[in-house]
Design a protein around this motif. Structure first.
Motif, PDB file in Angstrom:
ATOM      1  N   SER A 140     -25.735  40.456  19.842  1.00  0.00           N
ATOM      2  CA  SER A 140     -27.029  40.894  20.360  1.00  0.00           C
ATOM      3  C   SER A 140     -28.070  39.806  20.109  1.00  0.00           C
ATOM      4  O   SER A 140     -28.378  39.495  18.961  1.00  0.00           O
ATOM      5  CB  SER A 140     -27.467  42.202  19.706  1.00  0.00           C
ATOM      6  OG  SER A 140     -28.798  42.506  20.065  1.00  0.00           O
ATOM      7  N   SER A 141     -28.600  39.241  21.190  1.00  0.00           N
ATOM      8  CA  SER A 141     -29.651  38.231  21.054  1.00  0.00           C
ATOM      9  C   SER A 141     -30.894  38.834  20.413  1.00  0.00           C
ATOM     10  O   SER A 141     -31.601  38.172  19.648  1.00  0.00           O
ATOM     11  CB  SER A 141     -30.012  37.657  22.433  1.00  0.00           C
ATOM     12  OG  SER A 141     -28.908  37.004  23.014  1.00  0.00           O
ATOM     13  N   ALA A 142     -31.165  40.100  20.741  1.00  0.00           N
ATOM     14  CA  ALA A 142     -32.348  40.766  20.182  1.00  0.00           C
ATOM     15  C   ALA A 142     -32.235  40.899  18.673  1.00  0.00           C
ATOM     16  O   ALA A 142     -33.189  40.642  17.933  1.00  0.00           O
ATOM     17  CB  ALA A 142     -32.524  42.137  20.826  1.00  0.00           C
ATOM     18  N   VAL A 143     -31.064  41.293  18.203  1.00  0.00           N
ATOM     19  CA  VAL A 143     -30.854  41.446  16.760  1.00  0.00           C
ATOM     20  C   VAL A 143     -30.984  40.108  16.051  1.00  0.00           C
ATOM     21  O   VAL A 143     -31.405  40.034  14.889  1.00  0.00           O
ATOM     22  CB  VAL A 143     -29.462  42.071  16.498  1.00  0.00           C
ATOM     23  CG1 VAL A 143     -29.082  41.983  15.030  1.00  0.00           C
ATOM     24  CG2 VAL A 143     -29.460  43.528  16.942  1.00  0.00           C
ATOM     25  N   ASN A 144     -30.660  39.016  16.745  1.00  0.00           N
ATOM     26  CA  ASN A 144     -30.671  37.686  16.123  1.00  0.00           C
ATOM     27  C   ASN A 144     -32.051  37.041  16.094  1.00  0.00           C
ATOM     28  O   ASN A 144     -32.215  35.952  15.542  1.00  0.00           O
ATOM     29  CB  ASN A 144     -29.695  36.758  16.860  1.00  0.00           C
ATOM     30  CG  ASN A 144     -28.900  35.891  15.909  1.00  0.00           C
ATOM     31  OD1 ASN A 144     -28.369  36.376  14.921  1.00  0.00           O
ATOM     32  ND2 ASN A 144     -28.821  34.604  16.195  1.00  0.00           N
ATOM     33  N   ILE A 145     -33.045  37.691  16.668  1.00  0.00           N
ATOM     34  CA  ILE A 145     -34.396  37.114  16.721  1.00  0.00           C
ATOM     35  C   ILE A 145     -34.940  36.770  15.327  1.00  0.00           C
ATOM     36  O   ILE A 145     -35.478  35.671  15.126  1.00  0.00           O
ATOM     37  CB  ILE A 145     -35.355  38.050  17.485  1.00  0.00           C
ATOM     38  CG1 ILE A 145     -35.067  37.975  18.990  1.00  0.00           C
ATOM     39  CG2 ILE A 145     -36.819  37.682  17.230  1.00  0.00           C
ATOM     40  CD1 ILE A 145     -35.875  38.951  19.818  1.00  0.00           C
ATOM     41  N   PRO A 146     -34.841  37.665  14.339  1.00  0.00           N
ATOM     42  CA  PRO A 146     -35.354  37.306  13.001  1.00  0.00           C
ATOM     43  C   PRO A 146     -34.690  36.059  12.418  1.00  0.00           C
ATOM     44  O   PRO A 146     -35.347  35.261  11.739  1.00  0.00           O
ATOM     45  CB  PRO A 146     -35.035  38.549  12.157  1.00  0.00           C
ATOM     46  CG  PRO A 146     -34.934  39.661  13.137  1.00  0.00           C
ATOM     47  CD  PRO A 146     -34.338  39.050  14.359  1.00  0.00           C
ATOM     48  N   ILE A 147     -33.407  35.877  12.664  1.00  0.00           N
ATOM     49  CA  ILE A 147     -32.693  34.703  12.163  1.00  0.00           C
ATOM     50  C   ILE A 147     -33.231  33.436  12.815  1.00  0.00           C
ATOM     51  O   ILE A 147     -33.455  32.409  12.152  1.00  0.00           O
ATOM     52  CB  ILE A 147     -31.182  34.855  12.418  1.00  0.00           C
ATOM     53  CG1 ILE A 147     -30.631  36.019  11.580  1.00  0.00           C
ATOM     54  CG2 ILE A 147     -30.430  33.565  12.098  1.00  0.00           C
ATOM     55  CD1 ILE A 147     -29.189  36.355  11.861  1.00  0.00           C
ATOM     56  N   ASN A 148     -33.472  33.494  14.132  1.00  0.00           N
ATOM     57  CA  ASN A 148     -34.015  32.329  14.833  1.00  0.00           C
ATOM     58  C   ASN A 148     -35.437  32.004  14.380  1.00  0.00           C
ATOM     59  O   ASN A 148     -35.820  30.835  14.276  1.00  0.00           O
ATOM     60  CB  ASN A 148     -33.992  32.567  16.336  1.00  0.00           C
ATOM     61  CG  ASN A 148     -32.631  32.304  16.954  1.00  0.00           C
ATOM     62  OD1 ASN A 148     -31.740  31.746  16.300  1.00  0.00           O
ATOM     63  ND2 ASN A 148     -32.448  32.685  18.202  1.00  0.00           N
ATOM     64  N   LEU A 149     -36.232  33.036  14.132  1.00  0.00           N
ATOM     65  CA  LEU A 149     -37.605  32.801  13.672  1.00  0.00           C
ATOM     66  C   LEU A 149     -37.607  32.102  12.317  1.00  0.00           C
ATOM     67  O   LEU A 149     -38.404  31.174  12.082  1.00  0.00           O
ATOM     68  CB  LEU A 149     -38.351  34.135  13.585  1.00  0.00           C
ATOM     69  CG  LEU A 149     -38.653  34.828  14.914  1.00  0.00           C
ATOM     70  CD1 LEU A 149     -39.227  36.220  14.673  1.00  0.00           C
ATOM     71  CD2 LEU A 149     -39.608  33.997  15.767  1.00  0.00           C
ATOM     72  N   GLN A 150     -36.721  32.540  11.426  1.00  0.00           N
ATOM     73  CA  GLN A 150     -36.621  31.891  10.121  1.00  0.00           C
ATOM     74  C   GLN A 150     -36.164  30.439  10.271  1.00  0.00           C
ATOM     75  O   GLN A 150     -36.667  29.531   9.598  1.00  0.00           O
ATOM     76  CB  GLN A 150     -35.637  32.650   9.230  1.00  0.00           C
ATOM     77  CG  GLN A 150     -35.453  32.047   7.840  1.00  0.00           C
ATOM     78  CD  GLN A 150     -36.733  32.035   7.032  1.00  0.00           C
ATOM     79  OE1 GLN A 150     -37.291  33.084   6.737  1.00  0.00           O
ATOM     80  NE2 GLN A 150     -37.220  30.855   6.670  1.00  0.00           N
ATOM     81  N   ALA A 151     -35.227  30.189  11.169  1.00  0.00           N
ATOM     82  CA  ALA A 151     -34.731  28.828  11.395  1.00  0.00           C
ATOM     83  C   ALA A 151     -35.836  27.926  11.950  1.00  0.00           C
ATOM     84  O   ALA A 151     -35.942  26.760  11.569  1.00  0.00           O
ATOM     85  CB  ALA A 151     -33.541  28.855  12.348  1.00  0.00           C
ATOM     86  N   CYS A 152     -36.661  28.469  12.839  1.00  0.00           N
ATOM     87  CA  CYS A 152     -37.789  27.699  13.376  1.00  0.00           C
ATOM     88  C   CYS A 152     -38.754  27.312  12.264  1.00  0.00           C
ATOM     89  O   CYS A 152     -39.268  26.190  12.223  1.00  0.00           O
ATOM     90  CB  CYS A 152     -38.518  28.502  14.446  1.00  0.00           C
ATOM     91  SG  CYS A 152     -37.660  28.611  16.019  1.00  0.00           S
ATOM     92  N   GLY A 160     -25.778  30.576  16.000  1.00  0.00           N
ATOM     93  CA  GLY A 160     -24.607  30.961  16.778  1.00  0.00           C
ATOM     94  C   GLY A 160     -23.630  31.834  16.018  1.00  0.00           C
ATOM     95  O   GLY A 160     -23.095  32.808  16.564  1.00  0.00           O
ATOM     96  N   ILE A 161     -23.373  31.511  14.740  1.00  0.00           N
ATOM     97  CA  ILE A 161     -22.399  32.287  13.956  1.00  0.00           C
ATOM     98  C   ILE A 161     -22.855  33.731  13.751  1.00  0.00           C
ATOM     99  O   ILE A 161     -22.094  34.669  14.029  1.00  0.00           O
ATOM    100  CB  ILE A 161     -22.115  31.593  12.603  1.00  0.00           C
ATOM    101  CG1 ILE A 161     -21.347  30.284  12.835  1.00  0.00           C
ATOM    102  CG2 ILE A 161     -21.319  32.517  11.687  1.00  0.00           C
ATOM    103  CD1 ILE A 161     -21.076  29.491  11.577  1.00  0.00           C
ATOM    104  N   PRO A 162     -24.088  33.981  13.298  1.00  0.00           N
ATOM    105  CA  PRO A 162     -24.522  35.388  13.170  1.00  0.00           C
ATOM    106  C   PRO A 162     -24.526  36.114  14.517  1.00  0.00           C
ATOM    107  O   PRO A 162     -24.125  37.284  14.596  1.00  0.00           O
ATOM    108  CB  PRO A 162     -25.940  35.272  12.600  1.00  0.00           C
ATOM    109  CG  PRO A 162     -25.975  33.941  11.932  1.00  0.00           C
ATOM    110  CD  PRO A 162     -25.103  33.057  12.767  1.00  0.00           C
ATOM    111  N   ALA A 163     -24.966  35.427  15.587  1.00  0.00           N
ATOM    112  CA  ALA A 163     -25.023  36.061  16.909  1.00  0.00           C
ATOM    113  C   ALA A 163     -23.634  36.416  17.420  1.00  0.00           C
ATOM    114  O   ALA A 163     -23.450  37.402  18.135  1.00  0.00           O
ATOM    115  CB  ALA A 163     -25.725  35.140  17.897  1.00  0.00           C
TER     116      ALA A 163
END
Length: 429
Positions: A258-270, A250-253
Motif C-alpha cells: 500500500s503506497s498510502a500506508v508507506n507515506i509516513p516512511i517516505n516522509l521520514q526518509a525525506c 521499497g522493502i516496507p512497501a
C-alpha cells in the motif's frame, strides 16, 4: 530495552522479521495469531496516515512563504513523465516477450471497474470534493489533499500563534507515526507469515511467465529508466540514491502492499535526506496517486497479454493510445493493495474485449498479486521518494549553480537512520 532495540538498523530489523516470519509459516502454519501482528501494524499505519497527511499539508501550506523553494513543478513533471514512460516500457516488453494467459473462468471478482476514461476523471473530481471528515476516515487522499490545501491557504490569514499550534500538532502526529514504524519488523513478520502460510507460491507457479514479465519490466524501469531520469535532472550518478530508496521505501512497501500506508516512511526518509518540508509534505502525498509507474506497467502488460490470448492484433497507434490511457488512469489508481487491477477492463475496452473476459484477467491479477502487487507498490512508493529528492536537488542546482552531493546526502541519511536517538533521550538532550 526499547533504546537497545532501536540501536539496531531498521532495515536489519525488518530483514530479521522477514526471516522469522517465513520460518514460523513453515514450522507453525496454523498459528493464525502470528499474522495478527501484520494486521495490527498495517491497521495502525492506515489509521494514523490520513490524519498525519491532513495536518502535515495543513501545516506546510499555512506556513508557505512566497518565493519559497517548493519544487512542485519539477516533482509533477517527473511523476507524470515516469508514469507515461513506464507504460511505453511495458508495451515494448510485451512485444519483445509476448505471452498468453490461462484465464480461470471460475475466478470471481468485483464488477465495479471503471469502463471509460471519462468515468475515471469524473470519479477523481467527485472524490476530490468529498466530505473532508469522511475523507480522513476512509483514507481518500485526493479529498484530503484538496481540503488541506484550501484550509491551509486560508490559515495563512490566521495569527502566528494559530499557525504555530497547527505545526506543533503536525509534529506530534508525525512522532506517533514514527513510533508505529519502529514496530515494522513485527508487522512484516506477521505479514510474511500470513502470505506464506495461506497462499504460498503454488498458485503462482502456473503464471510464472507473466510474473517474470511484470517483475522484470518493473525492475528494468526502476533500475534503468528512472536512474536515467534522475541523471538528466541532477547530472550525477543516480544509483546511490536509487538503491537507497529501494532499501528504505521499497522493502516496507513490498510487504504492506500500500503506497498510502508507506507515506509516513517516505516522509521520514525525506527528512533524513534533508529535503525541504514545504515541498515533500505535499509531493510525497501527491505521489501516492500521481506517480503510478508500477500500476501503468501492470495494466499495460496484462491488457496486451489478454489481446495475445484472444488473437487480437495491436497496431502501433493503438499501443500509443493504450500507453496514454493507462498513464492517465493509473494516476487515479487507489493507494491500496490491488488498486491498479480494476483499471484493466477500461484499458481492455479499447481493443473490444468484453468486460466478462477483462474481469477474468483481473482475476489472474489477484492470483499473482502476492508478487505482482508487492513489486508494483515497491516501485511506486520508492519512486515517490526518488523523484521528490531528484526534483529538489535539480531546482537547487539550477538556482545556485552548485551541485548537491548525492552520495554525501545518502550517506548522511543512512547515518541518521542507523543511529536514530530514541525519542526520550532526544527530548532530554
Amino acid at each position: 530495552m526499547f533504546a537497545k532495540y532501536r540501536s539496531v538498523s531498521l532495515i536489519l530489523r525488518i530483514i530479521i522479521g522477514l526471516v522469522i516470519g517465513a520460518a514460523l509459516a513453515v514450522i507453525f502454519p496454523k498459528a493464525a495469531f502470528i499474522g495478527v501482528m501484520g494486521q495490527l501494524f498495517v491497521g495502525a499505519l492506515k489509521g494514523i496516515a490520513p490524519v498525519m497527511v491532513f495536518f502535515l499539508i495543513l501545516s506546510a501550506i499555512s506556513a508557505f512563504r512566497e518565493g519559497g523553494e517548493n519544487h512542485f513543478g519539477s516533482v509533477i513533471e517527473l511523476y507524470l513523465s515516469a508514469t507515461l514512460l513506464s507504460a511505453f516500457a511495458a508495451v515494448a516488453a510485451s512485444w519483445l516477450f509476448p505471452l498468453k494467459l490461462n484465464l480461470p473462468k471460475s475466478v470471481k471478482v468485483a464488477a465495479n471497474a471503471p469502463k471509460s476514461l471519462g468515468k475515471v476523471i469524473e470519479d477523481l473530481l467527485v472524490n476530490a470534493v468529498g466530505n473532508p471528515l469522511d475523507a480522513i476516515v476512509n483514507a481518500n487522499y485526493l479529498s484530503i489533499l484538496f481540503w488541506a490545501l484550501l484550509i491551509g491557504f486560508m490559515l495563512r490569514l490566521a495569527s502566528k500563534q494559530t499557525r504555530q499550534t497547527i505545526t506543533e500538532i503536525s509534529d506530534a502526529i508525525i512522532k506517533v507515526a514514527q513510533l508505529v514504524i519502529e514496530f515494522a519488523p513485527f508487522g512484516i513478520c506477521g505479514l510474511i507469515y500470513t502470505s506464506i502460510s495461506e497462499t504460498g507460491f503454488a498458485s503462482v507457479a502456473k503464471y510464472g511467465q507473466l510474473v517474470l514479465l511484470l517483475v522484470g519490466t518493473m525492475a528494468a524501469v526502476y533500475l534503468i529508466l528512472y536512474p536515467l531520469m534522475v541523471f538528466v535532472m541532477t547530472g550525477q550518478n543516480p544509483y546511490p540514491l536509487t538503491l537507497w530508496t529501494l532499501k528504505v521505501s521499497g522493502i516496507p512497501a513490498f510487504f504492506t502492499r500500500s503506497s498510502a500506508v508507506n507515506i509516513p516512511i517516505n516522509l521520514q526518509a525525506c527528512e533524513d535526506l534533508g529535503l525541504n518540508k514545504e515541498s515533500y509534505a505535499v509531493s510525497i502525498t501527491l505521489g501516492g496517486s500521481a506517480n503510478s509507474g508500477g500500476a501503468a506497467i501492470t495494466v499495460s502488460v496484462m491488457t496486451l497479454a489478454a489481446c495475445a490470448t484472444l488473437g487480437i492484433h495491436v497496431s502501433f497507434f493503438l499501443a500509443v493510445i493504450l500507453c496514454i490511457l493507462t498513464a492517465l488512469a493509473a494516476t487515479g489508481a487507489s493507494g491500496i493493495a490491488g488498486g491498479s487491477l480494476l483499471i484493466i477492463p477500461m484499458a481492455a475496452s479499447i481493443f473490444g474485449i468484453s468486460n466478462d473476459i477483462a474481469m477474468q484477467v483481473v482475476g489472474v491479477g489477484f492470483i499473482i498479486g502476492v508478487i505482482q502487487d508487492s513489486v508494483e507498490t515497491a516501485v511506486n512508493s520508492a519512486s515517490d521518494l526518488l523523484f521528490a529528492a531528484a526534483a529538489e536537488w535539480h531546482d537547487v542546482q539550477k538556482a545556485t549553480g552548485k551541485k548537491v552531493d548525492i552520495k554525501a546526502a545518502v550517506r548522511n541519511a543512512d547515518h541518521k537512520q542507523n543511529n536514530r536517538v530514541p525519542v526520550a533521550n532526544a527530548e532530554r538532550a
